[in-house]
Design a protein around this motif. Structure first.
Motif, PDB file in Angstrom:
ATOM      1  N   SER A   1      48.378  43.986  36.524  1.00  9.49           N
ATOM      2  CA  SER A   1      49.523  44.383  37.348  1.00  9.49           C
ATOM      3  C   SER A   1      50.499  43.211  37.537  1.00  9.49           C
ATOM      4  O   SER A   1      51.675  43.276  37.522  1.00  9.49           O
ATOM      5  N   ASN A   2      49.892  42.242  37.963  1.00 10.17           N
ATOM      6  CA  ASN A   2      50.586  40.909  38.171  1.00 10.17           C
ATOM      7  C   ASN A   2      51.478  40.373  36.895  1.00 10.17           C
ATOM      8  O   ASN A   2      52.363  39.981  36.881  1.00 10.17           O
ATOM      9  N   ASP A   3      50.603  40.602  35.883  1.00  9.08           N
ATOM     10  CA  ASP A   3      51.244  40.261  34.510  1.00  9.08           C
ATOM     11  C   ASP A   3      52.514  40.845  34.014  1.00  9.08           C
ATOM     12  O   ASP A   3      53.453  40.468  33.733  1.00  9.08           O
ATOM     13  N   TYR A   4      52.203  42.298  34.639  1.00 12.33           N
ATOM     14  CA  TYR A   4      53.376  43.296  34.193  1.00 12.33           C
ATOM     15  C   TYR A   4      54.518  43.007  35.083  1.00 12.33           C
ATOM     16  O   TYR A   4      55.708  42.710  34.660  1.00 12.33           O
TER      17      TYR A   4
ATOM     18  N   TYR B   1      36.711  45.635  36.990  1.00  9.67           N
ATOM     19  CA  TYR B   1      37.715  46.426  36.818  1.00  9.67           C
ATOM     20  C   TYR B   1      39.253  46.179  37.761  1.00  9.67           C
ATOM     21  O   TYR B   1      40.125  46.035  37.171  1.00  9.67           O
ATOM     22  N   GLU B   2      38.802  46.163  38.767  1.00 10.10           N
ATOM     23  CA  GLU B   2      39.843  45.963  39.871  1.00 10.10           C
ATOM     24  C   GLU B   2      40.446  44.765  39.808  1.00 10.10           C
ATOM     25  O   GLU B   2      41.947  44.302  39.932  1.00 10.10           O
TER      26      GLU B   2
ATOM     27  N   HIS C   1      27.110  48.686  39.404  1.00 11.20           N
ATOM     28  CA  HIS C   1      28.411  49.372  39.822  1.00 11.20           C
ATOM     29  C   HIS C   1      29.494  48.708  40.420  1.00 11.20           C
ATOM     30  O   HIS C   1      30.639  48.870  40.048  1.00 11.20           O
ATOM     31  N   ASN C   2      28.983  48.133  41.527  1.00 13.79           N
ATOM     32  CA  ASN C   2      29.877  47.349  42.290  1.00 13.79           C
ATOM     33  C   ASN C   2      30.691  46.192  41.510  1.00 13.79           C
ATOM     34  O   ASN C   2      31.716  45.781  41.504  1.00 13.79           O
ATOM     35  N   LEU C   3      29.796  45.463  40.673  1.00 11.16           N
ATOM     36  CA  LEU C   3      30.337  44.187  39.815  1.00 11.16           C
ATOM     37  C   LEU C   3      31.254  44.861  38.836  1.00 11.16           C
ATOM     38  O   LEU C   3      32.386  44.320  38.529  1.00 11.16           O
TER      39      LEU C   3
END
Length: 185
Positions: A103-106, A95-96, A88-90
């Motif tokens: 977000s950076n690409d946008y 995902y993050e 789950h953490n992986l």
């Protein structure tokens, strides 16, 4: 706890006896929690996971009462829970990272679009400041997509003159952009 007593508690657990469950809980909960803690290094999370395991024991008490060794069964459940935790953490980290990357690409795309618009405005201003003949030839070449030969025929001027005007217009634009690039970037 002796094996006979554990077997007795397991049998009563299958019948829904709360006291038997409590006795098994008191015996195994700290062990399961410490087992989990050894892997995940977060005491609160380990405690929550151990609670989940015992909730499943109570929920599935009829089938669990028939297992040969509750201790082995609990450790198998705990091991599977550790696997699920790390998996789950992986997935969460992946995902993050993707979210952060997109977000950076946008943000980069918005910024690039802004600079492209600013650059386009500067180019249009520079073109409008060119001498009339040079401006007309440059627009015919770059905006209308006409070849140098077509421009020379339409304006009834030498093809070499058209080439010279375009070369000079591009040199003017390079000079203006070189001076303004410090402002944009």
């Amino acid at each position: 706890m002796e094996i006979n007593r554990e077997a007795e508690y397991m049998e009563k657990l299958g019948q829904g006896d709360h006291k038997s469950f409590d006795a098994l809980f008191v015996l195994y909960h700290p062990r399961v929690k410490n087992f989990l803690l050894g892997f995940i290094k977060d005491e609160e999370e380990a405690c929550d996971m151990a609670q989940d395991i015992f909730f499943k024991v109570w929920t599935n008490r009829e089938s669990i009462s028939k297992v040969a060794s509750l201790k082995a069964y609990l450790y198998r459940m705990a091991r599977n829970m550790v696997y699920d935790y790390f998996e789950h953490n992986l997935v969460k980290e992946s995902y993050e990272q993707k979210l952060q990357s997109s977000s950076n690409d946008y943000s980069d795309l918005i910024e690039e679009d802004f600079y492209a618009r600013e650059l386009s405005i500067l180019i249009d201003i520079a073109i409008e400041q060119m001498p009339e003949q040079r401006r007309r030839i440059f627009k015919m070449s770059r905006k209308d997509g006409l070849s140098n030969e077509e421009i020379s025929q339409k304006l009834e001027i030498n093809k070499r003159t058209v080439e010279n005007h375009i070369t000079q217009a591009l040199a003017d634009l390079r000079e203006i952009l070189k001076n303004t690039s410090l402002l944009l970037f």
